[in-house]
Design a protein around this motif. Structure first.
Motif, PDB file in Angstrom:
ATOM      1  N   LYS A 127       0.854  -1.196   0.000  1.00 43.05           N
ATOM      2  CA  LYS A 127       0.000   0.000   0.000  1.00 43.05           C
ATOM      3  C   LYS A 127       0.890   1.247   0.000  1.00 43.05           C
ATOM      4  O   LYS A 127       1.794   1.381   0.832  1.00 43.05           O
TER       5      LYS A 127
ATOM      6  N   PRO B 171      -8.995  -2.480  -8.522  1.00 44.76           N
ATOM      7  CA  PRO B 171      -9.530  -1.290  -7.875  1.00 44.76           C
ATOM      8  C   PRO B 171      -8.477  -0.256  -7.562  1.00 44.76           C
ATOM      9  O   PRO B 171      -8.672   0.921  -7.787  1.00 44.76           O
TER      10      PRO B 171
ATOM     11  N   GLY C   6      -8.469   0.850  -2.122  1.00 46.58           N
ATOM     12  CA  GLY C   6      -8.016  -0.520  -2.044  1.00 46.58           C
ATOM     13  C   GLY C   6      -7.101  -0.747  -0.857  1.00 46.58           C
ATOM     14  O   GLY C   6      -6.469   0.175  -0.344  1.00 46.58           O
TER      15      GLY C   6
ATOM     16  N   ASN D  49      -2.141  -1.246  -3.571  1.00 42.76           N
ATOM     17  CA  ASN D  49      -2.147  -0.682  -4.921  1.00 42.76           C
ATOM     18  C   ASN D  49      -0.871  -0.991  -5.708  1.00 42.76           C
ATOM     19  O   ASN D  49      -0.714  -0.509  -6.834  1.00 42.76           O
TER      20      ASN D  49
ATOM     21  N   GLU E 161      -9.446  -7.882 -10.858  1.00 41.64           N
ATOM     22  CA  GLU E 161      -8.665  -6.654 -10.828  1.00 41.64           C
ATOM     23  C   GLU E 161      -7.842  -6.521 -12.097  1.00 41.64           C
ATOM     24  O   GLU E 161      -7.497  -7.524 -12.739  1.00 41.64           O
TER      25      GLU E 161
END
Length: 265
Positions: free
Chosen positions: A35, A76, A81, A84, A252
């Motif tokens: 992330k 997403p 999310g 990422n 995704e």
């Protein structure tokens, strides 16, 4: 079960004309989900390309890894999310993953400049998974992986795992081969989730559809494609057999940012 056997026999006959590499490439995958805040996207990608890539490349030179792939999660993705970015490292055997991780920790500890601290300032490691390649059509004609990949996360019903893999190998694979022949897909894989797992985990298989062009993701298993590859097939019964084994939990779109590839089986 009789219906599956009939499909299997038919598709084995239909698929003998293709010469793509199957199943072995990147037999085991270590998948790291990361992330990053939106303000740090550019700095994070620069750090991976300029510093971390060399660390992975060193491991590839020791024959520990067969490949390394750095993805940006387009959908997403974003702030909504839980991750990422995704980094995937591929290996020919499970023991190599343990050895690789231990050596990377040792190498990072010896590096000057606080590379790990830079990473922690920009990104949060969410979780890791271990996958096994169960089926695939590995396109050996290109010099690089597909630029885009649609990741379909599946929950296969308990007791249906063997049947599901049979359907992917004997039913889906020839259709994907035809799509590759038509230039509508680059390559395709099916992975089983080795770890973690359990009743609370939301999926246990993943299929990956690789593309060179984004507009190709609109092409799928059309009736015309199925009839051309499997003439005389009852399409409704075919999809009933597929749907009886699994549910698609989510889908995704990932975009390749950078990669390294070594020896392929």
């Amino acid at each position: 079960m009789k219906r599956i056997v009939l499909f299997t026999c038919l598709l084995m006959l239909l698929s003998t004309g293709f010469s793509y590499s199957q199943t072995q490439e990147g037999a085991y995958l270590n998948v790291d989900y990361i992330k990053v805040e939106s303000a740090d996207y550019s700095a994070f990608e620069d750090l991976i390309r300029s510093e971390w890539k060399a660390v992975y490349e060193d491991q590839m030179g020791k024959d520990k890894m067969t490949g390394w792939y750095f993805y940006r999660v387009a959908y997403p993705g974003g702030q909504s999310g839980t991750y990422n970015y995704v980094i995937i490292s591929t290996f020919n055997e499970l023991n190599a993953i343990v050895t690789n991780n231990e050596e990377m920790r040792e190498n990072l500890a010896e590096l000057e400049g606080g590379l790990m601290d830079q990473m922690l300032d920009l990104a949060t490691h969410q979780h890791s998974e271990l996958w096994k390649t169960e089926a695939g059509v590995m396109n050996t004609s290109g010099q690089k992986p597909g630029l885009f990949v649609v990741m379909n996360f599946m929950m296969v019903n308990p007791g249906k795992e063997a049947e599901y893999i049979t359907l992917e190998n004997d039913m889906a694979r020839p259709l994907h081969e035809a799509r590759i022949e038509n230039g509508e897909m680059y390559s395709w894989r099916t992975y089983s989730l080795l770890k973690p797992g359990g009743l609370n985990y939301k999926y246990n298989f993943v299929t990956a559809d690789y593309y060179e062009e984004l507009n190709h993701i609109e092409y799928g298993f059309t009736n015309d494609l199925i009839r051309s590859v499997m003439p005389g097939t009852d399409i409704n019964k075919m999809f009933e057999a597929i749907y009886a084994t699994r549910d698609i939990v989510r889908s995704e779109l990932w975009q390749l940012v950078d990669y390294l590839e070594g020896h392929k089986n």
